[in-house]
Each structure stands twice: as C-alpha cells, then as structure tokens.
Design a protein around this motif. Structure first.
Motif, PDB file in Angstrom:
ATOM      1  N   LEU A 117       0.475   3.724  59.140  1.00  0.00           N
ATOM      2  CA  LEU A 117       1.870   3.599  58.914  1.00  0.00           C
ATOM      3  C   LEU A 117       2.144   2.435  57.952  1.00  0.00           C
ATOM      4  CD1 LEU A 117       3.587   4.539  62.217  1.00  0.00           C
ATOM      5  CD2 LEU A 117       3.458   5.963  60.166  1.00  0.00           C
ATOM      6  N   THR A 118       1.378   1.157  58.255  1.00  0.00           N
ATOM      7  CA  THR A 118       1.611   0.332  56.986  1.00  0.00           C
ATOM      8  C   THR A 118       1.300   0.399  55.752  1.00  0.00           C
ATOM      9  OG1 THR A 118       1.395  -1.305  59.116  1.00  0.00           O
ATOM     10  CG2 THR A 118       0.977  -2.112  56.887  1.00  0.00           C
ATOM     11  N   ALA A 135       0.226  14.261  52.840  1.00  0.00           N
ATOM     12  CA  ALA A 135       1.181  15.118  52.397  1.00  0.00           C
ATOM     13  C   ALA A 135       2.533  14.761  52.317  1.00  0.00           C
ATOM     14  CB  ALA A 135       1.548  16.482  53.213  1.00  0.00           C
ATOM     15  N   MET A 136       3.091  13.987  53.177  1.00  0.00           N
ATOM     16  CA  MET A 136       4.310  13.339  52.826  1.00  0.00           C
ATOM     17  C   MET A 136       4.242  12.454  51.677  1.00  0.00           C
ATOM     18  SD  MET A 136       6.438  10.685  55.572  1.00  0.00           S
ATOM     19  CE  MET A 136       5.105   9.341  55.450  1.00  0.00           C
ATOM     20  N   ILE A 137       3.511  11.519  51.397  1.00  0.00           N
ATOM     21  CA  ILE A 137       3.210  10.735  50.428  1.00  0.00           C
ATOM     22  C   ILE A 137       3.433  11.593  48.952  1.00  0.00           C
ATOM     23  CG2 ILE A 137       1.829   8.779  48.849  1.00  0.00           C
ATOM     24  CD1 ILE A 137       0.932   7.773  51.681  1.00  0.00           C
ATOM     25  N   GLY A 161       4.054   0.911  52.635  1.00  0.00           N
ATOM     26  CA  GLY A 161       3.776   0.163  51.659  1.00  0.00           C
ATOM     27  C   GLY A 161       3.731   0.820  50.344  1.00  0.00           C
ATOM     28  N   LEU A 162       2.869   2.137  50.257  1.00  0.00           N
ATOM     29  CA  LEU A 162       2.965   3.031  49.035  1.00  0.00           C
ATOM     30  C   LEU A 162       4.383   3.647  48.861  1.00  0.00           C
ATOM     31  CD1 LEU A 162      -0.377   4.936  49.678  1.00  0.00           C
ATOM     32  CD2 LEU A 162       0.010   3.294  47.867  1.00  0.00           C
ATOM     33  N   ILE A 163       5.146   3.929  50.002  1.00  0.00           N
ATOM     34  CA  ILE A 163       6.399   4.490  49.765  1.00  0.00           C
ATOM     35  C   ILE A 163       7.650   3.369  48.879  1.00  0.00           C
ATOM     36  CG2 ILE A 163       8.219   5.468  51.061  1.00  0.00           C
ATOM     37  CD1 ILE A 163       6.252   6.765  53.032  1.00  0.00           C
ATOM     38  N   THR A 164       7.207   2.209  49.588  1.00  0.00           N
ATOM     39  CA  THR A 164       8.127   1.305  49.098  1.00  0.00           C
ATOM     40  C   THR A 164       8.003   1.225  47.546  1.00  0.00           C
ATOM     41  OG1 THR A 164       8.297   0.155  51.170  1.00  0.00           O
ATOM     42  CG2 THR A 164       9.014  -1.093  48.901  1.00  0.00           C
ATOM     43  N   LEU A 165       6.629   1.156  47.341  1.00  0.00           N
ATOM     44  CA  LEU A 165       6.089   0.877  45.583  1.00  0.00           C
ATOM     45  C   LEU A 165       6.575   2.046  44.885  1.00  0.00           C
ATOM     46  CD1 LEU A 165       4.310  -0.335  43.497  1.00  0.00           C
ATOM     47  CD2 LEU A 165       2.545   1.171  44.209  1.00  0.00           C
TER      48      LEU A 165
END
Length: 454
Positions: free
Chosen positions: A32-33, A339-341, A37-41
């Motif tokens: 999840l971390t 898949a979510m990313i 982090g990728l989602i924030t980016l």
C-alpha cells in the motif's frame, strides 16, 4: 495448553497471535505504501504546473478583414498582418501554442466541430477600417470574436480563450502603436482620447464555436460518463472474479455473518478465465445500459446517438474489465493493486477529460497514448458533443480499445495456458479427488446418523 474448547475443536487464534507473524501486516503495508506513492506521483504530478508544461495547445487564427484602399491601387490589410504577427510571435514556454491559420470562418467552425481546436481568434471584415478610424474624428473599435470549444473540456476551453484573447489584444495594440507613430510622423494631431483608444484598440467577445446543449455541464458530462464506464469495467471485473471463484469452489462466499463454501470444481485456469471474460462482456452490456438509462431518464442529459453510446460503453467497460481480469489471472491477489494503478490511478489524470494533455508533462502525455481511459474519454466526447464524427476522436478510440482488448485476451490466454501446461494448478487434481471422496464419505456418514448434511 488449557482450553475452553473440546478436543473436537481447534484452539482459537487471537489477534495478538496473528500480529506476531510479520508478513501478515508488513506485506500489505509495504504494497500500500508503494501504491499510494505511485498514485500521488501520477495524480499530483500531472497538474503541478500546467502553465509551464503547456505544449502545442491548438488555437486557430482567421482574418476576414477586407482591408482598406490607400490610393493609387495600393491597399492595406491589417488583419492579415496581425494574424501573421501572432503566429510568428516567440512563445513562453517555447512551442506552448500551436497556431493554426484558416482562410475562412467555415473552416474554423469545422475544425472546432471536429475537436481540433481549443479556441480561435476571428478578426472581422472591417478590422482595418475601424483600426485606422481610431486616429480620426469618428473612432470605432473593431469587434474581435473568440470562438470557444467547451466540448474539449472546461480547462481546455479556458486555456484557449485566455490565449486567444491575450494574442488578439496584444497584436492589435502593436498594430495600433504603428498607426499612432504613422500619424505623428505625418504631423497629424492625435487627441488624448484617441491615444487612449489606441492603447486598448479592440473589443473582444467570446462565443461558442460548437454550441453544446444546456445539460452538458459545459463539456464535463463526457468526462464523468467516461469515468463511470471505467469504474463499471474495473469494479465489475473484481466482483466477477470473486463471485466466479466462489461459484467454482475456489473461495468462500460471505454475506454478512453467513459463509458458504462449495466443493471445488475440476477446471483449469484457461477455462476459468474464459468464463470470466464472457460474464464480463454480458455484464458490461447491462451496466452500459444502466448508465445510459439513468443519464437519459433521471438526469435528462443531452445524449445524442444513444444506441452508439450504449455500444461504445459496452466495448469500453468490456475492455477495462477484461484487462483487469487478465492482470488478476496473471498475478493473483497483488494484481488488484497493479490493475488499480494502471486502470485508475494512471488513467484518470491522463484521460484528457478534466485536464488537457497539452498542459501535462511529457511523461504523462506518453502514458496517455495507451491508457484506455484516454480512448474512452475521446470516444464519449465525440459521440456526445461532436456528432459522433470519426475525426473528432471516435476512430482513435475504437482502435485503441480494440488493440487493448486483443492484447489483454492474448496475454490472458497465454499466461493461463502456461500455468496449466506447467501444472501450476489452483488446486491439484489429486487433492480435488481426495476432497471429493472425503465430502462424499462425510455426507454418507451424516445420512447414516440421521443428521442433516452441511
């Protein structure tokens, strides 16, 4: 160890005992971390500085100016000069605007009607006449029109309108300065009132280049409609994956306090995935119809080409759903995060629905080339706002979704065929046979004792 349970029951495990196993909390926390982090980016990086990232925003230029005659067969066409000056003006940042020059108003309107422009500057037929009048006794400001394209999205239309208006005012002010200098060089008096007019020489008005309906959210309904289709595919795939596995006996079906586990079926991975694919397509048709029905009858949105919109929605949800199922089949549980990313976190910012791609950094523009949400947004926008024209993005949307769908099918069947060929069974056939024998024996024992079977 003392226990309140009888010898027929296992010793109960406590939460503390579960937490003593580091992998129970370290693995999900780590995944999840990294994911967040990728989602924030992906989300914040796409909108960090749109004005600095702006590249190749398409804005049209057209001069309808008929010019003026200066005697002895000579003429002056200030509109043509202004258009040429705008197109040649150095840009900050470099190449932020892609100026497109047109020869007629019809050509500009057709370009906006194909979603090829954010906005356009239209100089009127009397531009030269009225510009020159600003130094005379009967000054009249020329009326410059900015044609906007809200179908491209609210931010795209806003960027286009601001750029177009700034260019029209700036170039006209430059032309007016030239008029003032010519008058002063000729010794002609220019009053203070005229000089004030020459500092702000034009009146700018904005109007829709491709008018939208009243219930289109100023070009935002297409983005939200496309977002619903993506969610239908992603969430539908996760639900279908779980419920199909439950029906086949590979996972428990829990509803509130009830837990039901059926005997596992002897089915390989490839046939399991094929079943999930087919269910996904059928569910997509239903979900697309539901979204269309609510949008039409409950919200009364302006939705032309309803049948085409339903068909495209079915294809879009199917493509996202089948892609998600492929990732889940290949990676198992962690595939949900992957898949979510890909289908949500990287897709929403790069869809071009809320923020135009021209205002994003190069990496996000690269992602948009193969993200399905970009194709879904383009297709829905073309159907809703641009009369379902292929050139408005619908052709690219079909091609991208088709290519993505074929790639997902090929990867899904190839991976599951490999797993089956290598003998990487979800439950080994020998284990299935022993389990069936055990369940059959337990059922017979239950009947012999007169107790109800589970």
């Amino acid at each position: 160890m003392p226990s309140n349970f009888s010898s027929n029951h296992p010793v109960a495990t406590t939460a503390a005992r579960v937490l003593r196993a580091p992998q129970v909390w370290l693995v999900p926390a780590g995944l999840l971390t990294v994911a967040l982090g990728l989602i924030t980016l992906l989300f914040n990086g796409s909108v960090a500085n749109p004005s600095a990232d702006l590249r190749d925003a398409p804005v049209g230029l057209v001069s309808l100016d008929k010019g003026v005659s200066t005697g002895e067969g000579q003429g002056q066409n200030m509109g043509r000069q202004v258009v040429a000056g705008i197109a040649a003006q150095p840009q900050k940042p470099h190449q932020s605007i892609e100026w497109k020059t047109f020869s007629s108003l019809d050509a500009v309107e057709r370009a906006i009607g194909r979603n090829e422009l954010f906005a356009a500057v239209v100089l009127p037929q009397d531009y030269s006449t009225k510009m020159l009048s600003l130094a005379g006794t009967h000054p009249q400001k020329p009326m410059v029109t900015i044609l906007t394209n809200h179908g491209a999205g609210s931010m795209a239309a806003s960027i286009g309108q601001q750029v177009a208006e700034s260019a029209a005012r700036g170039a006209s002010s430059g032309a007016a300065t030239g008029i003032l200098q010519q008058a002063q060089a000729a010794g002609a008096p220019v009053s203070a009132a005229n000089q004030a007019l020459l500092k702000d020489p034009v009146t700018v008005t904005a109007q829709a280049g491709a008018p939208l309906g009243d219930r289109t959210g100023q070009g935002m309904t297409a983005f939200f409609y496309a977002l619903l289709l993506m969610m239908a595919g992603f969430l539908g795939a996760n639900l279908i994956n779980a419920m199909t596995d439950s029906a086949l006996g590979y996972s428990a079906n829990e509803l509130g306090p009830k837990r039901h586990l059926t005997p596992p079926q002897h089915i390989n991975r490839r046939q399991t995935l094929l079943a999930k694919y087919l269910i996904m397509v059928g569910a997509s048709a239903v979900m697309s119809a539901a979204i269309l029905a609510v949008s039409t009858f409950a919200l009364h949105l302006d939705l032309p080409h309803s049948l085409l919109l339903w068909l495209f929605g079915t294809a879009a949800a199917s493509a996202v759903g089948i892609g998600t199922l492929t990732v889940l089949a290949a990676l198992g549980g962690p595939g949900i995060i992957v898949a979510m990313i890909f289908f949500i976190s990287a897709a929403i910012p790069t869809s071009g629905g809320a923020i135009p791609l021209q205002a994003m950094p190069p990496f996000w523009q690269f992602l948009a080339q193969f993200e399905p949400q970009r194709a879904i947004s383009d297709g829905v926008r073309a159907i809703m706002y641009f009369d379902a024209q292929a050139a408005a993005g619908l052709d690219r949307a079909w091609i991208t979704l088709g290519a993505g769908l074929l790639a997902s099918l090929a990867i899904g069947f190839a991976v599951t065929w490999l797993y089956d060929r290598q003998g990487w069974h979800r439950i080994h056939p020998a284990t299935l046979t022993r389990l069936r024998q055990f369940l059959h024996h337990s059922d017979n024992t239950a009947h012999a004792d007169g107790s109800p079977s589970a």
